[in-house]
Design a protein around this motif. Structure first.
Motif, PDB file in Angstrom:
ATOM      1  N   ASP A  83       0.808  -1.209   0.000  1.00  0.00           N
ATOM      2  CA  ASP A  83       0.000   0.000   0.000  1.00  0.00           C
ATOM      3  C   ASP A  83       0.849   1.271   0.000  1.00  0.00           C
ATOM      4  O   ASP A  83       0.355   2.355  -0.303  1.00  0.00           O
ATOM      5  CB  ASP A  83      -0.955   0.010   1.205  1.00  0.00           C
ATOM      6  CG  ASP A  83      -2.213  -0.800   0.946  1.00  0.00           C
ATOM      7  OD1 ASP A  83      -2.311  -1.425  -0.135  1.00  0.00           O
ATOM      8  OD2 ASP A  83      -3.098  -0.827   1.823  1.00  0.00           O
ATOM      9  N   TRP A  84       2.139   1.157   0.325  1.00  0.00           N
ATOM     10  CA  TRP A  84       3.019   2.321   0.209  1.00  0.00           C
ATOM     11  C   TRP A  84       3.117   2.805  -1.236  1.00  0.00           C
ATOM     12  O   TRP A  84       3.431   3.976  -1.482  1.00  0.00           O
ATOM     13  CB  TRP A  84       4.413   2.017   0.763  1.00  0.00           C
ATOM     14  CG  TRP A  84       5.121   0.843   0.149  1.00  0.00           C
ATOM     15  CD1 TRP A  84       5.180  -0.421   0.649  1.00  0.00           C
ATOM     16  CD2 TRP A  84       5.892   0.829  -1.067  1.00  0.00           C
ATOM     17  NE1 TRP A  84       5.928  -1.237  -0.185  1.00  0.00           N
ATOM     18  CE2 TRP A  84       6.382  -0.481  -1.239  1.00  0.00           C
ATOM     19  CE3 TRP A  84       6.225   1.795  -2.015  1.00  0.00           C
ATOM     20  CZ2 TRP A  84       7.175  -0.861  -2.329  1.00  0.00           C
ATOM     21  CZ3 TRP A  84       7.013   1.424  -3.098  1.00  0.00           C
ATOM     22  CH2 TRP A  84       7.481   0.115  -3.251  1.00  0.00           C
ATOM     23  N   VAL A  85       2.824   1.943  -2.186  1.00  0.00           N
ATOM     24  CA  VAL A  85       2.829   2.324  -3.598  1.00  0.00           C
ATOM     25  C   VAL A  85       1.838   3.466  -3.851  1.00  0.00           C
ATOM     26  O   VAL A  85       2.080   4.337  -4.695  1.00  0.00           O
ATOM     27  CB  VAL A  85       2.496   1.098  -4.475  1.00  0.00           C
ATOM     28  CG1 VAL A  85       2.133   1.511  -5.894  1.00  0.00           C
ATOM     29  CG2 VAL A  85       3.673   0.126  -4.497  1.00  0.00           C
ATOM     30  N   VAL A  86       0.728   3.471  -3.116  1.00  0.00           N
ATOM     31  CA  VAL A  86      -0.281   4.520  -3.277  1.00  0.00           C
ATOM     32  C   VAL A  86      -0.244   5.486  -2.088  1.00  0.00           C
ATOM     33  O   VAL A  86      -1.228   6.161  -1.774  1.00  0.00           O
ATOM     34  CB  VAL A  86      -1.694   3.912  -3.450  1.00  0.00           C
ATOM     35  CG1 VAL A  86      -1.786   3.207  -4.791  1.00  0.00           C
ATOM     36  CG2 VAL A  86      -2.048   2.957  -2.313  1.00  0.00           C
ATOM     37  N   GLY A  87       0.903   5.555  -1.413  1.00  0.00           N
ATOM     38  CA  GLY A  87       1.107   6.538  -0.358  1.00  0.00           C
ATOM     39  C   GLY A  87       0.413   6.244   0.944  1.00  0.00           C
ATOM     40  O   GLY A  87       0.121   7.174   1.709  1.00  0.00           O
ATOM     41  N   CYS A  88       0.147   4.968   1.224  1.00  0.00           N
ATOM     42  CA  CYS A  88      -0.627   4.609   2.414  1.00  0.00           C
ATOM     43  C   CYS A  88       0.147   3.661   3.328  1.00  0.00           C
ATOM     44  O   CYS A  88       1.160   3.077   2.936  1.00  0.00           O
ATOM     45  CB  CYS A  88      -1.947   3.959   2.004  1.00  0.00           C
ATOM     46  SG  CYS A  88      -3.032   5.085   1.093  1.00  0.00           S
ATOM     47  N   ALA A  89      -0.360   3.518   4.546  1.00  0.00           N
ATOM     48  CA  ALA A  89       0.223   2.565   5.485  1.00  0.00           C
ATOM     49  C   ALA A  89       0.047   1.157   4.929  1.00  0.00           C
ATOM     50  O   ALA A  89      -0.985   0.831   4.342  1.00  0.00           O
ATOM     51  CB  ALA A  89      -0.463   2.685   6.843  1.00  0.00           C
ATOM     52  N   TYR A  90       1.056   0.317   5.116  1.00  0.00           N
ATOM     53  CA  TYR A  90       1.034  -1.009   4.513  1.00  0.00           C
ATOM     54  C   TYR A  90       1.054  -2.094   5.582  1.00  0.00           C
ATOM     55  O   TYR A  90       1.444  -1.855   6.737  1.00  0.00           O
ATOM     56  CB  TYR A  90       2.225  -1.182   3.571  1.00  0.00           C
ATOM     57  CG  TYR A  90       3.569  -0.887   4.204  1.00  0.00           C
ATOM     58  CD1 TYR A  90       4.290  -1.888   4.851  1.00  0.00           C
ATOM     59  CD2 TYR A  90       4.107   0.395   4.160  1.00  0.00           C
ATOM     60  CE1 TYR A  90       5.517  -1.615   5.447  1.00  0.00           C
ATOM     61  CE2 TYR A  90       5.330   0.671   4.753  1.00  0.00           C
ATOM     62  CZ  TYR A  90       6.035  -0.335   5.389  1.00  0.00           C
ATOM     63  OH  TYR A  90       7.229  -0.063   5.986  1.00  0.00           O
TER      64      TYR A  90
END
Length: 351
Positions: free
Chosen positions: A143-150
């Motif tokens: 989810d870091w790919v879309v700027g989010c917590a993973y």
């Protein structure tokens, strides 16, 4: 919290996100702990700058944001440095222009600064998928790919190596100690989906201030919009490759040990477990299991390739140059440059 006055900086660059920008500002206006100010930094887009000034020039019903152009070269890092230089707060928080903060976002962040050793606090960023739900093939570990917590990030309020830039805050004294964000690394609009400017800053901070504590508080929540283009596998592959390039830049300046410290556990523990879950779900007939397992493998391979290319470029002297700016408060004399050594050369943003 008493004594914690927070300035919020939102960097913006395109009119395509007009409604998102307004929503981000509104989410700051209704915080249970009010921000001392909101700063909108416009990245070399005169039309957007004028439109925002017109939008907020006659508004009532609460504090209006301060609007200013990016005083440095185009890109997110210089935009953040412009906001740092203009901010009045003892803590400076950053919010993505396509995200909305929950009403207790700043309260949770400010609470952590009751410990004088805490120099940075990040929060949890939740994806708001344009399609209404996560693509079946998209692994939560990425989810870091879309700027989010993973998946794999620690819960609660936990010390971390670095915070994530779109949902983060720093004491002003952190920037006084090490300067601002490195210019030449990180995003430049939608042209180059690079990152890691906050990683490099956080590593530089803990190297300069060894007793500094950086925290992740999963109660400080924002919701980050994920547009349709970022739900596609082509973007996933492009973004993971760009992350590898960015990591190569970071390790060149802060060293491999610190630059890849968190990534080692991530690649040796979190991702293998994700592959196993994907395969298991596939065998159980659950939708998307095989796709998630395959995406993890592709994501790791793509990031590794980007890292290798970045290292080769650096050795051949072809990697992008970047500098660390020292943001000076607006109206004050800029501090003297930090002597250049193993760190990048230091400069000052244009005023």
């Amino acid at each position: 919290m008493p004594g914690t006055d927070v300035s919020v900086v939102i960097c913006v660059y395109t009119e395509d996100r007009w409604q998102d920008i307004l929503a981000a500002v509104d989410s700051v206006r209704v915080q249970s702990l009010p921000a001392v100010e909101t700063l909108l930094v416009v990245d070399h887009n005169p039309a957007l700058l004028d439109r925002l000034r017109e939008e907020y020039g006659g508004r009532g019903g609460g504090p209006v944001p301060r609007i200013m152009p990016n005083a440095g070269p185009q890109g997110l890092s210089a935009g953040k440095n412009t906001g740092i230089a203009a901010a009045r707060g003892s803590v400076i928080a950053f919010l993505d222009d396509d995200a909305v903060a929950e009403e207790d976002w700043l309260r949770h962040m400010a609470d952590a600064y009751s410990d004088p050793q805490v120099m940075a606090v990040g929060g949890r960023t939740v994806p708001a998928w344009a399609s209404g739900r996560r693509p079946a093939w998209f692994p939560a570990e990425f989810d870091w790919v879309v700027g989010c917590a993973y998946k794999g990030m620690p819960p609660g309020r936990t010390p971390v190596r670095n915070v994530l830039g779109g949902n983060a805050s720093f004491r002003r004294t952190a920037f006084d100690a090490v300067g601002g964000f490195a210019v030449g690394i990180g995003r430049d609009g939608d042209k180059h989906p690079l990152g890691c400017e906050e990683t490099e800053l956080c590593i530089r901070l803990t190297q300069a201030v060894p007793d500094a504590v950086l925290l992740l508080d999963h109660h400080a929540v924002i919701h980050h919009k994920v547009p349709p283009v970022r739900e596609r596998f082509a973007y996933f592959r492009r973004r993971t490759y760009a992350e590898g390039l960015s990591k190569a830049q970071v390790t060149r300046h802060v060293g491999v040990r610190k630059g890849l410290e968190s990534e080692r556990r991530y690649t040796t523990h979190v991702l293998p477990a994700g592959v196993v879950r994907g395969v298991r779900d596939c065998l159980l007939g659950q939708r998307g299991g095989a796709g998630r397992a395959a995406a993890i493998v592709v994501g790791v391979s793509s990031a590794a390739l980007g890292y290798l290319v970045g290292v080769i470029r650096a050795r051949r002297g072809r990697s992008a140059s970047w500098v660390v700016e020292t943001p000076a408060r607006t109206g004050t004399r800029p501090p003297a440059p930090v002597p250049a050594g193993e760190r990048p050369p230091v400069g000052h943003p244009a005023t």
